[in-house]
Scaffold this motif. Structure first.
Motif, PDB file in Angstrom:
ATOM      1  N   MET A   1       0.838  -1.199   0.000  1.00  0.00           N
ATOM      2  CA  MET A   1       0.000   0.000   0.000  1.00  0.00           C
ATOM      3  C   MET A   1       0.870   1.246   0.000  1.00  0.00           C
ATOM      4  O   MET A   1       1.910   1.289   0.658  1.00  0.00           O
ATOM      5  N   ILE A 121      -2.893   2.919 -13.566  1.00  0.00           N
ATOM      6  CA  ILE A 121      -3.564   2.136 -12.521  1.00  0.00           C
ATOM      7  C   ILE A 121      -4.432   1.007 -13.065  1.00  0.00           C
ATOM      8  O   ILE A 121      -4.990   0.238 -12.289  1.00  0.00           O
ATOM      9  N   HIS A 125     -10.240   0.616 -13.838  1.00  0.00           N
ATOM     10  CA  HIS A 125     -10.649   1.789 -13.070  1.00  0.00           C
ATOM     11  C   HIS A 125     -11.317   2.861 -13.936  1.00  0.00           C
ATOM     12  O   HIS A 125     -11.676   3.921 -13.432  1.00  0.00           O
ATOM     13  N   ASN A 276     -13.237   1.055   1.481  1.00  0.00           N
ATOM     14  CA  ASN A 276     -12.144   0.994   0.504  1.00  0.00           C
ATOM     15  C   ASN A 276     -11.359   2.303   0.431  1.00  0.00           C
ATOM     16  O   ASN A 276     -10.803   2.641  -0.621  1.00  0.00           O
ATOM     17  N   GLU A 278      -8.460   3.090   1.600  1.00  0.00           N
ATOM     18  CA  GLU A 278      -7.057   2.886   1.247  1.00  0.00           C
ATOM     19  C   GLU A 278      -6.889   2.704  -0.253  1.00  0.00           C
ATOM     20  O   GLU A 278      -5.919   3.186  -0.845  1.00  0.00           O
ATOM     21  N   SER A 279      -7.838   2.028  -0.888  1.00  0.00           N
ATOM     22  CA  SER A 279      -7.764   1.853  -2.348  1.00  0.00           C
ATOM     23  C   SER A 279      -7.934   3.185  -3.058  1.00  0.00           C
ATOM     24  O   SER A 279      -7.271   3.446  -4.079  1.00  0.00           O
ATOM     25  N   ASP A 282      -4.627   5.047  -2.553  1.00  0.00           N
ATOM     26  CA  ASP A 282      -3.577   4.441  -3.366  1.00  0.00           C
ATOM     27  C   ASP A 282      -3.702   4.869  -4.825  1.00  0.00           C
ATOM     28  O   ASP A 282      -2.708   5.186  -5.491  1.00  0.00           O
ATOM     29  N   ALA A 283      -4.942   4.880  -5.345  1.00  0.00           N
ATOM     30  CA  ALA A 283      -5.157   5.294  -6.735  1.00  0.00           C
ATOM     31  C   ALA A 283      -4.786   6.757  -6.920  1.00  0.00           C
ATOM     32  O   ALA A 283      -4.130   7.123  -7.906  1.00  0.00           O
ATOM     33  N   ALA A 300     -16.059   5.785  -5.599  1.00  0.00           N
ATOM     34  CA  ALA A 300     -15.739   4.567  -4.849  1.00  0.00           C
ATOM     35  C   ALA A 300     -16.994   3.800  -4.441  1.00  0.00           C
ATOM     36  O   ALA A 300     -17.210   3.533  -3.256  1.00  0.00           O
ATOM     37  N   ASN A 303     -17.033  -1.742  -3.389  1.00  0.00           N
ATOM     38  CA  ASN A 303     -15.609  -2.062  -3.243  1.00  0.00           C
ATOM     39  C   ASN A 303     -14.795  -1.706  -4.479  1.00  0.00           C
ATOM     40  O   ASN A 303     -13.683  -2.204  -4.653  1.00  0.00           O
ATOM     41  N   HIS A 304     -15.329  -0.821  -5.308  1.00  0.00           N
ATOM     42  CA  HIS A 304     -14.644  -0.463  -6.546  1.00  0.00           C
ATOM     43  C   HIS A 304     -14.105   0.965  -6.460  1.00  0.00           C
ATOM     44  O   HIS A 304     -14.542   1.769  -5.636  1.00  0.00           O
ATOM     45  N   VAL A 305     -13.139   1.267  -7.322  1.00  0.00           N
ATOM     46  CA  VAL A 305     -12.619   2.624  -7.460  1.00  0.00           C
ATOM     47  C   VAL A 305     -12.589   2.962  -8.940  1.00  0.00           C
ATOM     48  O   VAL A 305     -11.973   2.239  -9.737  1.00  0.00           O
TER      49      VAL A 305
END
Length: 335
Positions: A1, A121, A125, A276, A278-279, A282-283, A300, A303-305
């Motif tokens: 991460m 990424i 996404h 999510n 952190e995701s 991170d993105a 977001a 659970n998707h980004v």
């Protein structure tokens, strides 16, 4: 991460000089009739504009960019900017308007940027495209799914959400598209990197969460990505197309900050920390690593980004902060 820094709040190649056109700079950056966005984070409140004032605003378009921006900054922020030795966040953004990095052109174009995002990424996404027609025809309209989003690639707030195609018509969307395509976005606030973007209409999949709602807009302001882990602040726009729109600012640890950006009101209490988060961070960190500052817009749902856009001159350098000291504090972060 990716490791993210969070700073506490305390006390490039020149673009060629663009042409000037006779366009009215209204109270909003984009005419109200050209966009379905209920409230834009950076728009001034809408009000009717008398004819004399419209004439005066039109006359301002004949001014050199630096003078035009100084007057606009004074109107929106309440003081004249220092464009020679900028200190505040807005002043430094104004410099970007006048001397944009050449990379901004491709990465501001909402269609061309997709290749960059996929490489950085991953294509998963990207919000799926439905159509990217050269010309919006009835045949294109007939082939669209029942729900979709119509956008334009060359500016801000060009968004038309269609939940049920039977509630609209080809003629209505055609008029909207023609309005958008007729706008030279440079004329609004002299952001020079918009000058050479070829206007284009495109259609995306309508992004909804598990409840069938349009997900919140995460506008992640990323500082210092080139030097290491970025400093991130997240402006979360909730219910953007509804009647209970709010804008809340959080740090990377999801602390709800006593800050307002633009004209959105803060929520009475913070939203729950996204599962999510952190995701999302991170993105944003990955997409900011090539720049000393960029705003990365993400969605977001569940659970998707998903990627929204990259913005290098948010608010065009006339973005009000409450309290005003944040303009200076963010200015220290933008080197």
């Amino acid at each position: 991460m990716t490791t993210i820094k969070s700073a506490p709040f305390d006390g490039d190649a020149p673009a060629s000089a663009p042409r000037h056109k006779e366009a009215t700079l209204s109270e909003d950056r984009v005419p109200a009739e050209a966009s379905r966005v209920a409230i834009d984070p950076y728009q001034l409140p809408q009000r009717s504009v008398p004819t004399i004032k419209r004439i005066k605003e039109a006359a301002k378009t004949l001014l050199p960019d630096s003078l035009f921006l100084s007057l606009l900054h004074h109107k929106c922020i309440g003081r004249y900017p220092n464009l020679v030795r900028p200190v505040t966040f807005n002043e430094k953004i104004l410099q970007r308007n006048l001397r944009p990095d050449p990379r901004y052109i491709e990465l501001t174009d909402k269609l061309r940027v997709r290749e960059y995002i996929a490489a950085k990424i991953g294509a998963e996404h990207l919000i799926p495209l439905v159509a990217t027609p050269e010309v919006f025809t009835r045949e294109v309209f007939d082939a669209l799914p029942n729900a979709f989003v119509m956008k334009a690639n060359h500016g801000s707030s060009f968004v038309e959400v269609v939940r049920d195609k039977s509630d609209t018509s080809f003629e209505k969307l055609k008029r909207r598209a023609e309005q958008w395509l007729a706008i030279d976005f440079y004329d609004i606030a002299r952001e020079r990197h918009y000058c050479t973007i070829k206007p284009r209409i495109f259609f995306e999949h309508l992004l909804l969460d598990a409840r069938g709602q349009i997900p919140a807009d995460f506008k992640v302001h990323c500082f210092g990505g080139q030097a290491g882990p970025p400093i991130l602040y997240i402006l979360v726009i909730s219910d953007r197309f509804g009647s209970a729109t709010h804008g809340d600012v959080y740090d990377a640890n999801w602390n709800h900050l006593d800050i307002a950006i633009g004209f959105y009101k803060r929520s009475a209490k913070p939203a729950p920390r996204p599962a999510n988060l952190e995701s999302v961070l991170d993105a944003a960190a990955a997409l900011s690593e090539d720049f000393d500052y960029v705003r990365v817009d993400l969605y977001a749902p569940d659970n998707h980004v998903y990627f929204g856009e990259l913005t290098f001159t948010p608010g065009a350098g006339v973005l009000p902060f409450t309290p005003d000291r944040i303009d200076y504090e963010w200015g220290k972060l933008l080197t």
